[in-house]
Design a protein around this motif. Sequence first.
Motif, PDB file in Angstrom:
ATOM      1  N   MET A   1      -5.228  12.449  10.156  1.00 38.12           N
ATOM      2  CA  MET A   1      -6.308  11.578  10.631  1.00 38.12           C
ATOM      3  C   MET A   1      -5.672  10.403  11.359  1.00 38.12           C
ATOM      4  N   ASN A   2      -6.278  10.032  12.456  1.00 40.57           N
ATOM      5  CA  ASN A   2      -5.724   8.959  13.278  1.00 40.57           C
ATOM      6  C   ASN A   2      -6.557   7.680  13.223  1.00 40.57           C
ATOM      7  N   GLY A   3      -7.298   7.484  12.164  1.00 43.71           N
ATOM      8  CA  GLY A   3      -8.067   6.252  12.019  1.00 43.71           C
ATOM      9  C   GLY A   3      -9.451   6.288  12.624  1.00 43.71           C
ATOM     10  N   LEU A   4      -9.865   7.423  13.165  1.00 47.78           N
ATOM     11  CA  LEU A   4     -11.209   7.529  13.730  1.00 47.78           C
ATOM     12  C   LEU A   4     -12.223   7.774  12.614  1.00 47.78           C
ATOM     13  N   ILE A   5     -13.420   7.262  12.823  1.00 47.22           N
ATOM     14  CA  ILE A   5     -14.482   7.436  11.826  1.00 47.22           C
ATOM     15  C   ILE A   5     -15.177   8.771  12.072  1.00 47.22           C
ATOM     16  N   THR A   6     -15.161   9.617  11.062  1.00 46.57           N
ATOM     17  CA  THR A   6     -15.771  10.942  11.171  1.00 46.57           C
ATOM     18  C   THR A   6     -17.105  10.976  10.419  1.00 46.57           C
ATOM     19  N   ASP A   7     -17.819  12.081  10.563  1.00 43.47           N
ATOM     20  CA  ASP A   7     -19.082  12.231   9.839  1.00 43.47           C
ATOM     21  C   ASP A   7     -18.861  12.242   8.330  1.00 43.47           C
ATOM     22  N   HIS A   8     -17.697  12.690   7.876  1.00 43.63           N
ATOM     23  CA  HIS A   8     -17.404  12.679   6.443  1.00 43.63           C
ATOM     24  C   HIS A   8     -17.287  11.248   5.913  1.00 43.63           C
ATOM     25  N   ILE A   9     -16.665  10.384   6.677  1.00 42.53           N
ATOM     26  CA  ILE A   9     -16.520   8.979   6.286  1.00 42.53           C
ATOM     27  C   ILE A   9     -17.878   8.287   6.305  1.00 42.53           C
ATOM     28  N   ILE A  10     -18.664   8.524   7.354  1.00 43.18           N
ATOM     29  CA  ILE A  10     -20.007   7.933   7.448  1.00 43.18           C
ATOM     30  C   ILE A  10     -20.861   8.383   6.267  1.00 43.18           C
ATOM     31  N   HIS A  11     -20.819   9.660   5.950  1.00 44.96           N
ATOM     32  CA  HIS A  11     -21.617  10.182   4.838  1.00 44.96           C
ATOM     33  C   HIS A  11     -21.204   9.524   3.521  1.00 44.96           C
ATOM     34  N   ALA A  12     -19.903   9.398   3.279  1.00 45.73           N
ATOM     35  CA  ALA A  12     -19.425   8.771   2.042  1.00 45.73           C
ATOM     36  C   ALA A  12     -19.895   7.320   1.968  1.00 45.73           C
ATOM     37  N   ALA A  13     -19.826   6.606   3.071  1.00 43.86           N
ATOM     38  CA  ALA A  13     -20.268   5.202   3.091  1.00 43.86           C
ATOM     39  C   ALA A  13     -21.769   5.100   2.837  1.00 43.86           C
ATOM     40  N   GLN A  14     -22.537   5.997   3.439  1.00 42.42           N
ATOM     41  CA  GLN A  14     -23.986   5.979   3.234  1.00 42.42           C
ATOM     42  C   GLN A  14     -24.338   6.305   1.789  1.00 42.42           C
ATOM     43  N   GLN A  15     -23.585   7.183   1.150  1.00 42.63           N
ATOM     44  CA  GLN A  15     -23.836   7.507  -0.253  1.00 42.63           C
ATOM     45  C   GLN A  15     -23.579   6.287  -1.146  1.00 42.63           C
ATOM     46  N   LEU A  16     -22.539   5.527  -0.839  1.00 41.08           N
ATOM     47  CA  LEU A  16     -22.273   4.300  -1.597  1.00 41.08           C
ATOM     48  C   LEU A  16     -23.407   3.298  -1.417  1.00 41.08           C
ATOM     49  N   LEU A  17     -23.877   3.143  -0.172  1.00 45.26           N
ATOM     50  CA  LEU A  17     -24.994   2.234   0.079  1.00 45.26           C
ATOM     51  C   LEU A  17     -26.241   2.688  -0.676  1.00 45.26           C
ATOM     52  N   LYS A  18     -26.498   3.996  -0.665  1.00 47.10           N
ATOM     53  CA  LYS A  18     -27.680   4.537  -1.344  1.00 47.10           C
ATOM     54  C   LYS A  18     -27.610   4.299  -2.856  1.00 47.10           C
ATOM     55  N   GLN A  19     -26.424   4.422  -3.439  1.00 46.73           N
ATOM     56  CA  GLN A  19     -26.261   4.174  -4.876  1.00 46.73           C
ATOM     57  C   GLN A  19     -26.532   2.714  -5.210  1.00 46.73           C
ATOM     58  N   ASN A  20     -26.060   1.812  -4.357  1.00 35.41           N
ATOM     59  CA  ASN A  20     -26.190   0.383  -4.631  1.00 35.41           C
ATOM     60  C   ASN A  20     -27.534  -0.197  -4.203  1.00 35.41           C
ATOM     61  N   HIS A  21     -28.245   0.477  -3.311  1.00 38.76           N
ATOM     62  CA  HIS A  21     -29.518  -0.026  -2.783  1.00 38.76           C
ATOM     63  C   HIS A  21     -30.527   1.119  -2.697  1.00 38.76           C
ATOM     64  N   PRO A  22     -30.973   1.640  -3.839  1.00 35.50           N
ATOM     65  CA  PRO A  22     -31.862   2.813  -3.837  1.00 35.50           C
ATOM     66  C   PRO A  22     -33.220   2.562  -3.203  1.00 35.50           C
ATOM     67  N   HIS A  23     -33.606   1.313  -3.009  1.00 38.78           N
ATOM     68  CA  HIS A  23     -34.901   0.998  -2.396  1.00 38.78           C
ATOM     69  C   HIS A  23     -34.888   1.209  -0.878  1.00 38.78           C
ATOM     70  N   ILE A  24     -33.712   1.352  -0.282  1.00 44.22           N
ATOM     71  CA  ILE A  24     -33.605   1.586   1.161  1.00 44.22           C
ATOM     72  C   ILE A  24     -33.570   3.089   1.399  1.00 44.22           C
ATOM     73  N   LEU A  25     -34.471   3.580   2.233  1.00 41.86           N
ATOM     74  CA  LEU A  25     -34.525   5.007   2.554  1.00 41.86           C
ATOM     75  C   LEU A  25     -33.632   5.315   3.753  1.00 41.86           C
ATOM     76  N   GLY A  26     -33.630   6.561   4.138  1.00 40.87           N
ATOM     77  CA  GLY A  26     -32.745   6.984   5.216  1.00 40.87           C
ATOM     78  C   GLY A  26     -31.403   7.343   4.620  1.00 40.87           C
ATOM     79  N   LEU A  27     -30.336   6.900   5.261  1.00 37.40           N
ATOM     80  CA  LEU A  27     -28.977   7.161   4.796  1.00 37.40           C
ATOM     81  C   LEU A  27     -28.772   8.651   4.535  1.00 37.40           C
ATOM     82  N   GLN A  28     -29.341   9.466   5.423  1.00 37.43           N
ATOM     83  CA  GLN A  28     -29.211  10.912   5.317  1.00 37.43           C
ATOM     84  C   GLN A  28     -27.889  11.344   5.942  1.00 37.43           C
ATOM     85  N   ASN A  29     -27.386  12.464   5.501  1.00 34.52           N
ATOM     86  CA  ASN A  29     -26.126  12.976   6.032  1.00 34.52           C
ATOM     87  C   ASN A  29     -26.238  13.113   7.546  1.00 34.52           C
ATOM     88  N   SER A  30     -25.306  12.529   8.261  1.00 33.88           N
ATOM     89  CA  SER A  30     -25.371  12.525   9.724  1.00 33.88           C
ATOM     90  C   SER A  30     -25.224  13.916  10.324  1.00 33.88           C
TER      91      SER A  30
END
Length: 75
Positions: A1-30
């Motif tokens: 990996m060369n430091g680029l943000i991939t869909d796997h990284i975005i998905h992992a970040a969105q899952q963390l946000l969803k765990q910490n802020h369950p009242h916010i919808l969306g955050l679906q796998n890109s």
Amino acid sequence: MNGLITDHIIHAAQQLLKQNHPHILGLQNSIIQRTNAFDVQRNLDFVQCLNISEYHWITVSAVSSIPDPSMYMIA
């Protein structure tokens, strides 16, 4: 990996946000974006990261109020 943000990284970040802020919808796998199968969020607070070309991302949101003031969205 060369430091680029991939869909796997975005998905992992969105899952963390969803765990910490369950009242916010969306955050679906890109990866769903490729098939136009996102769940439509109407009249609800949501945040979603979208891939606009290869390794370029944007964040769209419709958040009318944030009950947790510690939440910040960076786009």
